[in-house]
Design a protein around this motif. Sequence first.
Motif, short mmCIF file in Angstrom:
data_model
loop_
_atom_site.label_atom_id
_atom_site.label_comp_id
_atom_site.label_asym_id
_atom_site.label_seq_id
_atom_site.Cartn_x
_atom_site.Cartn_y
_atom_site.Cartn_z
N VAL A 105 0.84 -1.20 0.00
CA VAL A 105 0.00 0.00 0.00
C VAL A 105 0.87 1.25 0.00
CG1 VAL A 105 -1.77 1.27 1.28
CG2 VAL A 105 -1.86 -1.23 1.18
N TRP A 106 1.96 1.22 0.77
CA TRP A 106 2.86 2.38 0.79
C TRP A 106 3.41 2.69 -0.61
CZ3 TRP A 106 6.04 0.11 5.45
CH2 TRP A 106 5.28 0.23 6.62
N ILE A 107 3.76 1.65 -1.33
CA ILE A 107 4.27 1.86 -2.70
C ILE A 107 3.21 2.50 -3.57
CG2 ILE A 107 5.01 0.64 -4.80
CD1 ILE A 107 6.49 -1.34 -2.94
N GLY A 164 1.31 7.88 -6.21
CA GLY A 164 0.13 8.70 -6.45
C GLY A 164 -1.20 8.00 -6.40
N LEU A 165 -1.24 6.73 -6.05
CA LEU A 165 -2.49 5.97 -6.01
C LEU A 165 -3.03 5.99 -4.57
CD1 LEU A 165 -1.35 2.98 -8.24
CD2 LEU A 165 -2.69 4.97 -8.94
N THR A 212 11.17 -5.59 0.07
CA THR A 212 10.01 -4.75 -0.23
C THR A 212 10.21 -3.34 0.30
OG1 THR A 212 8.65 -6.74 -0.01
CG2 THR A 212 7.49 -4.65 -0.15
N ILE A 213 10.85 -3.19 1.44
CA ILE A 213 11.15 -1.84 1.96
C ILE A 213 12.06 -1.10 0.99
CG2 ILE A 213 12.35 -0.58 3.79
CD1 ILE A 213 9.50 -1.50 4.48
N SER A 247 10.23 3.79 -4.71
CA SER A 247 9.01 4.44 -5.18
C SER A 247 8.87 5.84 -4.56
CB SER A 247 7.78 3.60 -4.86
OG SER A 247 7.58 3.51 -3.45
N LYS A 248 9.41 6.02 -3.38
CA LYS A 248 9.32 7.30 -2.68
C LYS A 248 10.23 8.34 -3.29
CE LYS A 248 8.24 10.01 0.88
NZ LYS A 248 6.88 10.53 1.08
N PHE A 249 11.43 7.95 -3.67
CA PHE A 249 12.43 8.93 -4.10
C PHE A 249 12.73 8.91 -5.59
CE2 PHE A 249 13.38 8.03 0.42
CZ PHE A 249 13.15 9.30 0.91
N LYS A 250 12.01 8.06 -6.32
CA LYS A 250 12.24 7.99 -7.77
C LYS A 250 11.87 9.30 -8.43
CE LYS A 250 11.28 5.08 -11.76
NZ LYS A 250 10.56 3.88 -12.26
#
Length: 252
Positions: free
Chosen positions: A77-79, A84-85, A242-243, A249-252
């Motif tokens: 879910v965090w990803i 943006g989802l 996964t982390i 995904s956070k910093f891309k």
Amino acid sequence: MQEIASIINRYSIGKFRVSQVNLRRAVAYISQCINNGKYGYICVSNARVAYQSNNDTEYCTIQNNSLLTVPDGKPLVWIAHNIGLKDVGQVAGNELFHALLIESKENGYSHYFYGSTPSTIATMSKKMSVDYPGVELKGAVSPPFQPIEAYDINALAEEINQKAPTFFWIGLGAPKQERLMALLQPKLKKTICIGVGLVFEYYAGTVKRAPNWARKLGLEWLVRTLQQPKRLKMFAIPFMWTIKEVLKSKFK
């Protein structure tokens, strides 16, 4: 029930693709599929499944070809949120199980439990009759412990088609339950298979679920490791992988 899109979009975690759903949306989509005569299997997936799917092409294909692959694990879910989802939410197997049992009374859905131990199956069958009176249980079986190759898929499919439950719940653990669903589902006529891991044990009370604080922090794997320390490698490595994907995904 709210009408939703006929196809649920997916987001990617490496090669693994997750359905863009939350619990409400997943239940609405499943009900819509039943009304439209659209059947398939549903994967309830966490960090370990995401890791396995990215390291096993055949297993990844099974996950990606499902009717739904819902984000059971919090890091999934965090990803989704990082890209943006924001409407994607955790769809824990336990919550999905109870949500569909609640829907069953109004819609006439029936069920078949397959997996776990004879005592667990017996306990949850009795508990369901009390908690959800009037909801039909068409079968409850604890199969022998055996490899996938030993299952008689044709015989099992024939039995399911004769009893015609709306939902065939499989509690054999990943990846076994998903491999079984992929073999079984093409032979079924009017049944949706759902692989739910330890949900049978949670419902029967033979295994305690992680507390809310651990689930919110994505640390359910840690609680399970403390309960089963010999399985540290099974849980820890996929979670750390996964982390890493969460941070990408956070910093891309």
